[in-house]
Design an enzyme around this catalytic site. Structure first.
Site: not given
Ligand SMILES: CC#C[C@H]1NC(N)=Nc2cc3[nH]c(NC)nc3cc21
Length: 367
Positions: A92-94, A186, A263, A301, A303, A306, A332
């Site tokens: 992810d970009s930060g 967005q 994710d 399960c 795993c 379990c 798990h």
């Molecule tokens: C507004 C926005 C946005 C998204 N932008 C980037 N770069 N990463 C994310 C990571 C996330 N994790 C979760 N968890 C609920 N939502 C996310 C949304 C983003």
């Protein structure tokens, strides 16, 4: 680069299976990606992730830039060798991480903030985010986007969409394409802004597209409505990634709307706090009712946890705040979500998606 092909489309819904190839291997989609923010999926080591069948995990540009820093990552030749993980990595970009810092300043060139580690001033720009991710050498990098709190007014949400578009252009101009690069759509909960963001971001030469800013506490129906609207605006022939979701009901809803990748930190976070995901819903292993239980967490399960340990033993580990309890539940829960996604993928392949969704509803796994 990544090579993505759709291999099966559900005849009734937008669900599909696909194949995604990176230079670290091929895997099928829909795919659940365990989150490994600081070069570790908390509580599991890499061999366990491999034996669980994890084919791609997440890393994070913001956290890894702060520690261990680019000099260390460079000296190891990138994140894969640093953490000895030779399957795929998406970083992810930060954007999301800097958004959650309290004393930050959003400027046109980037976000100015104080390092939460040593208080030093850092300006995270689209170019720096790309430099970090290229140095990490992940298979898939994410564009640097501006994340806003969904309750912000429409005016600011519009400015933020425009900034995210400008930053996406800067990411593409700077990036050397040594790795795949995904754009992020967005627009908070405003359909016209989601349409504007999707139109502008998908007009750019990204290898895949993510939907950001959902599942941030809004009602499930709002998430579903905005996701259905937005995903229809994304090209069919490229991977679609819904960021930050990972409970069975969210996964089913996302896949039904054509999402390929997702994710979530939940399996390991819930694991550390004593909650187990099972095929009959969540259970709290800190509850005293498990004290004498000789049963596994989930009889459905298979795993290693379990197969070998009882709820009574895991209850004891949590009652003494033992590390092993947190590790076992993390293991798990990651297994559960990877297994859930495997079964979901098979159901799509065999044109049983709605049947699988119905089964999950009967088991109260989804609403
Ligand atoms: C507004 C926005 C946005 C998204 N932008 C980037 N770069 N990463 C994310 C990571 C996330 N994790 C979760 N968890 C609920 N939502 C996310 C949304 C983003």
């Amino acid at each position: 680069m990544v090579k993505f092909t759709v291999t099966k489309k559900d005849p009734v819904t937008s669900a599909r299976t696909g194949k995604l190839e990176t230079k670290h291997g091929v895997f099928e989609t829909p795919v659940f990606m365990p989150v490994g923010t600081n070069a570790t999926v908390k509580g599991l080591w890499q061999e366990q992730l491999k034996e669980l069948g994890a084919r791609i995990i997440l890393g994070n540009a913001f956290h890894l830039y702060l520690k261990p820093g680019l000099e260390v990552i460079r000296s190891f030749g990138g994140l894969h060798s640093f953490m000895n993980w030779n399957n795929s990595i998406l970083t992810d970009s930060g954007g999301f991480q800097v958004f959650s810092l309290k004393d930050k300043k959003v400027l046109d060139e980037g976000v100015l903030f104080k390092s939460p580690i040593d208080g030093s001033k850092i300006m995270m720009t689209p170019e720096l985010s790309m430099e970090i991710q290229m140095t990490l050498g992940s298979d898939i990098a994410m564009a640097f986007d501006e994340c806003v709190a969904p309750e912000l007014d429409r005016t600011y949400a519009q400015e933020s969409v425009e900034r995210t578009t400008r930053w996406a252009e800067k990411c593409l101009a700077y990036h050397d394409r040594s790795q795949a690069l995904f754009g992020i759509v967005q627009g908070a909960f405003y359909k016209d802004l989601r349409e504007k963001s999707a139109r502008e971001i998908t007009a750019m030469d990204f290898d895949g597209f993510a939907v950001g800013g959902l599942s941030v506490g809004e009602p499930f129906e709002v998430t579903r409505d905005i996701l259905e609207f937005t995903t229809k605006l994304l090209p069919e022939d490229k991977p679609r990634y819904l960021m930050g979701i990972g409970t069975p009901d969210m996964i089913i809803m996302a896949v039904e709307n054509g999402i390929d990748m997702f994710d979530c930190v939940l399996p390991t976070r819930m694991g550390r706090h004593g909650t187990a995901l099972t095929w009959s819903g969540k259970i709290n292993l800190k509850a005293a009712r498990h004290k004498f239980s000789k049963e596994p967490i989930d009889p459905e399960c298979n795993c290693k946890v379990c197969r070998s340990y009882s709820k009574g033993y895991i209850y004891h580990l949590f009652s003494r705040d033992e590390l092993l309890g947190k590790m076992m539940l993390s293991y798990h829960n990651v297994h559960f979500l990877l297994d859930f996604t495997d079964r979901l993928r098979n159901a799509i392949r065999e044109e049983r998606f709605l049947e699988f969704k119905e089964l999950c509803t009967r088991k109260q796994l989804i609403k």
